[in-house]
Design a protein around this motif. Structure first.
Motif, PDB file in Angstrom:
ATOM      1  N   PRO A   1     -10.987  35.764  38.955  1.00 16.13           N
ATOM      2  CA  PRO A   1     -11.415  37.171  38.992  1.00 16.13           C
ATOM      3  C   PRO A   1     -10.203  38.077  39.244  1.00 16.13           C
ATOM      4  CG  PRO A   1     -12.922  35.840  40.260  1.00 16.13           C
ATOM      5  CD  PRO A   1     -11.781  34.952  39.855  1.00 16.13           C
ATOM      6  N   LEU A   2      -9.999  39.012  38.365  1.00 15.96           N
ATOM      7  CA  LEU A   2      -8.795  39.832  38.389  1.00 15.96           C
ATOM      8  C   LEU A   2      -9.088  41.259  38.826  1.00 15.96           C
ATOM      9  CD1 LEU A   2      -7.290  38.581  35.031  1.00 15.96           C
ATOM     10  CD2 LEU A   2      -6.583  37.906  37.318  1.00 15.96           C
ATOM     11  N   ASP A   3      -8.121  41.852  39.500  1.00 15.79           N
ATOM     12  CA  ASP A   3      -8.183  43.240  39.936  1.00 15.79           C
ATOM     13  C   ASP A   3      -7.014  43.997  39.331  1.00 15.79           C
ATOM     14  OD1 ASP A   3     -10.368  42.787  41.651  1.00 15.79           O
ATOM     15  OD2 ASP A   3      -9.039  42.153  43.268  1.00 15.79           O
TER      16      ASP A   3
ATOM     17  N   LEU B   1      -3.623  57.347  36.982  1.00 14.00           N
ATOM     18  CA  LEU B   1      -4.758  56.582  36.497  1.00 14.00           C
ATOM     19  C   LEU B   1      -4.578  56.120  35.056  1.00 14.00           C
ATOM     20  CD1 LEU B   1      -7.843  58.382  38.010  1.00 14.00           C
ATOM     21  CD2 LEU B   1      -6.971  56.134  38.554  1.00 14.00           C
ATOM     22  N   THR B   2      -3.792  56.826  34.288  1.00 14.63           N
ATOM     23  CA  THR B   2      -3.616  56.436  32.899  1.00 14.63           C
ATOM     24  C   THR B   2      -2.198  55.955  32.614  1.00 14.63           C
ATOM     25  OG1 THR B   2      -3.159  58.720  32.324  1.00 14.63           O
ATOM     26  CG2 THR B   2      -5.426  57.971  32.070  1.00 14.63           C
ATOM     27  N   SER B   3      -1.420  55.671  33.649  1.00 15.38           N
ATOM     28  CA  SER B   3      -0.058  55.201  33.448  1.00 15.38           C
ATOM     29  C   SER B   3       0.004  53.687  33.640  1.00 15.38           C
ATOM     30  CB  SER B   3       0.886  55.894  34.427  1.00 15.38           C
ATOM     31  OG  SER B   3       2.173  55.348  34.296  1.00 15.38           O
ATOM     32  N   TRP B   4       0.341  52.975  32.581  1.00 14.69           N
ATOM     33  CA  TRP B   4       0.416  51.514  32.647  1.00 14.69           C
ATOM     34  C   TRP B   4       1.590  51.060  33.494  1.00 14.69           C
ATOM     35  CZ3 TRP B   4      -1.356  48.163  28.118  1.00 14.69           C
ATOM     36  CH2 TRP B   4      -2.551  48.648  27.621  1.00 14.69           C
ATOM     37  N   ASP B   5       2.595  51.934  33.652  1.00 17.08           N
ATOM     38  CA  ASP B   5       3.785  51.567  34.416  1.00 17.08           C
ATOM     39  C   ASP B   5       3.502  51.429  35.903  1.00 17.08           C
ATOM     40  OD1 ASP B   5       5.193  51.713  32.052  1.00 17.08           O
ATOM     41  OD2 ASP B   5       5.768  53.803  32.379  1.00 17.08           O
ATOM     42  N   HIS B   6       2.469  52.065  36.400  1.00 14.86           N
ATOM     43  CA  HIS B   6       2.165  52.062  37.825  1.00 14.86           C
ATOM     44  C   HIS B   6       1.056  51.082  38.200  1.00 14.86           C
ATOM     45  CE1 HIS B   6       4.206  55.959  37.314  1.00 14.86           C
ATOM     46  NE2 HIS B   6       4.716  55.654  38.476  1.00 14.86           N
ATOM     47  N   CYS B   7       0.680  50.175  37.290  1.00 11.72           N
ATOM     48  CA  CYS B   7      -0.406  49.250  37.563  1.00 11.72           C
ATOM     49  C   CYS B   7      -0.013  47.822  37.228  1.00 11.72           C
ATOM     50  CB  CYS B   7      -1.646  49.619  36.734  1.00 11.72           C
ATOM     51  SG  CYS B   7      -2.323  51.214  37.154  1.00 11.72           S
ATOM     52  N   VAL B   8      -0.561  46.875  38.006  1.00  7.41           N
ATOM     53  CA  VAL B   8      -0.389  45.442  37.729  1.00  7.41           C
ATOM     54  C   VAL B   8      -1.757  44.779  37.821  1.00  7.41           C
ATOM     55  CG1 VAL B   8       2.001  45.254  38.483  1.00  7.41           C
ATOM     56  CG2 VAL B   8       0.166  44.949  40.122  1.00  7.41           C
ATOM     57  N   VAL B   9      -1.888  43.647  37.156  1.00  3.71           N
ATOM     58  CA  VAL B   9      -3.125  42.863  37.206  1.00  3.71           C
ATOM     59  C   VAL B   9      -2.875  41.692  38.144  1.00  3.71           C
ATOM     60  CG1 VAL B   9      -4.733  41.482  35.866  1.00  3.71           C
ATOM     61  CG2 VAL B   9      -3.762  43.542  34.879  1.00  3.71           C
ATOM     62  N   LEU B  10      -3.705  41.582  39.180  1.00  4.65           N
ATOM     63  CA  LEU B  10      -3.550  40.529  40.186  1.00  4.65           C
ATOM     64  C   LEU B  10      -4.881  39.802  40.407  1.00  4.65           C
ATOM     65  CD1 LEU B  10      -1.568  42.554  42.859  1.00  4.65           C
ATOM     66  CD2 LEU B  10      -0.635  40.909  41.236  1.00  4.65           C
ATOM     67  N   CYS B  11      -4.788  38.508  40.752  1.00  8.41           N
ATOM     68  CA  CYS B  11      -5.994  37.779  41.161  1.00  8.41           C
ATOM     69  C   CYS B  11      -6.320  38.195  42.594  1.00  8.41           C
ATOM     70  CB  CYS B  11      -5.771  36.274  41.041  1.00  8.41           C
ATOM     71  SG  CYS B  11      -4.522  35.612  42.131  1.00  8.41           S
ATOM     72  N   ARG B  12      -7.484  37.835  43.057  1.00 10.29           N
ATOM     73  CA  ARG B  12      -7.909  38.257  44.392  1.00 10.29           C
ATOM     74  C   ARG B  12      -7.007  37.715  45.502  1.00 10.29           C
ATOM     75  NH1 ARG B  12     -13.768  39.230  43.304  1.00 10.29           N
ATOM     76  NH2 ARG B  12     -13.534  40.913  41.821  1.00 10.29           N
ATOM     77  N   PRO B  13      -6.563  36.427  45.475  1.00 11.10           N
ATOM     78  CA  PRO B  13      -5.659  35.967  46.543  1.00 11.10           C
ATOM     79  C   PRO B  13      -4.324  36.714  46.559  1.00 11.10           C
ATOM     80  CG  PRO B  13      -6.657  34.078  45.459  1.00 11.10           C
ATOM     81  CD  PRO B  13      -7.023  35.305  44.653  1.00 11.10           C
TER      82      PRO B  13
END
Length: 71
Positions: free
Chosen positions: A43-45, A57-69
């Motif tokens: 499950p990814l956040d 909110l719409t900038s891909w540079d400021h976001c990463v995809v992480l698992c819950r742990p």
């Protein structure tokens, strides 16, 4: 348990939710549907590296995809 009446969702909120869903799906595709830290497919956040203000909110540079742990 007391039942509460649900309020209707405004069109603005519906548009924001649709935009965020498209944004989230784009980020997941960019990360190949796995955690960008440990490469685990769980499950990814979507994690905002900066405070989630309107411009981030719409900038891909400021976001990463992480698992819950990892999150």
């Amino acid at each position: 348990m007391k039942r509460t009446r649900m309020r209707p969702v405004s069109l603005k909120r519906q548009a924001q939710a649709k935009n965020y869903l498209e944004f989230r799906l784009g980020l997941l595709a960019r990360a190949n549907y796995c955690c960008e830290h440990c490469r685990f497919k769980a499950p990814l956040d979507v994690h905002h590296c900066a405070k989630p203000r309107a411009r981030y909110l719409t900038s891909w540079d400021h976001c990463v995809v992480l698992c819950r742990p990892c999150h």
